[in-house]
Design a protein around this motif. Sequence first.
Motif, mmCIF file in Angstrom:
data_model
loop_
_atom_site.group_PDB
_atom_site.id
_atom_site.type_symbol
_atom_site.label_atom_id
_atom_site.label_comp_id
_atom_site.label_asym_id
_atom_site.label_seq_id
_atom_site.Cartn_x
_atom_site.Cartn_y
_atom_site.Cartn_z
ATOM 1 N N GLN A 4 10.755 6.841 -3.691
ATOM 2 C CA GLN A 4 11.037 8.146 -4.553
ATOM 3 C C GLN A 4 12.254 8.078 -5.119
ATOM 4 N N LEU A 63 2.568 1.781 -3.513
ATOM 5 C CA LEU A 63 1.602 1.845 -4.794
ATOM 6 C C LEU A 63 1.192 3.357 -4.483
ATOM 7 N N ARG A 64 1.222 3.845 -3.391
ATOM 8 C CA ARG A 64 0.457 5.443 -3.253
ATOM 9 C C ARG A 64 1.468 6.442 -3.395
ATOM 10 N N GLN A 65 2.768 6.119 -3.852
ATOM 11 C CA GLN A 65 3.980 6.800 -4.113
ATOM 12 C C GLN A 65 3.918 7.526 -5.058
ATOM 13 N N ASP A 66 3.284 7.051 -6.294
ATOM 14 C CA ASP A 66 3.138 7.496 -7.907
ATOM 15 C C ASP A 66 2.223 6.754 -8.477
ATOM 16 N N LYS A 67 1.301 7.511 -9.195
ATOM 17 C CA LYS A 67 -0.127 6.846 -10.203
ATOM 18 C C LYS A 67 0.496 5.876 -11.215
ATOM 19 N N GLU A 68 1.972 5.933 -11.544
ATOM 20 C CA GLU A 68 2.497 5.145 -12.521
ATOM 21 C C GLU A 68 3.068 3.732 -11.902
ATOM 22 N N THR A 95 2.792 -0.138 -10.464
ATOM 23 C CA THR A 95 1.842 -1.230 -10.699
ATOM 24 C C THR A 95 2.402 -2.257 -9.901
ATOM 25 N N TYR A 123 7.333 0.556 -12.306
ATOM 26 C CA TYR A 123 7.295 2.212 -12.719
ATOM 27 C C TYR A 123 7.188 2.071 -14.332
ATOM 28 N N LYS A 124 6.169 2.522 -14.705
ATOM 29 C CA LYS A 124 6.087 2.556 -16.117
ATOM 30 C C LYS A 124 6.549 1.144 -16.865
ATOM 31 N N GLU A 152 0.890 -1.248 0.178
ATOM 32 C CA GLU A 152 -0.066 0.046 0.147
ATOM 33 C C GLU A 152 0.887 1.388 0.017
#
Length: 120
Positions: A107, A27-32, A34, A46-47, A24
Amino acid sequence: MKEVDDFYENSKLPFKETLFALSEIILRQDKEITNVLKYGMPFFCYKKKMFCYLWIHKKLNQPYMGIVEGKYFDESFLIQENRSRMKIFLFDPQKDLPLQEIELIIQKAINLYKTGIVKV
């Protein structure tokens, strides 16, 4: 239900709660970001590029977050062991998670991809 969800549901206590909380937080660190199941473990991308994963250290019997490009990090709480590229961040399931350190590492890992140090 996705395979990765089954991983968390089938994890043994006391690791289950720690692994789920870590997922959790990541996943909440960046919308990209998965979460997918690869090699039988939850990987975070990430992407679509793998940057970290969660697992249980077999010898120490502790959950950890593995940083794929850990060689770029020098934080004292990350452990290299016999890995050339990756470093791990061990967690004690009996203690509160060090949220500030986790977010810092996530980050920094994402920034490796954003800045082009690691190709996406």
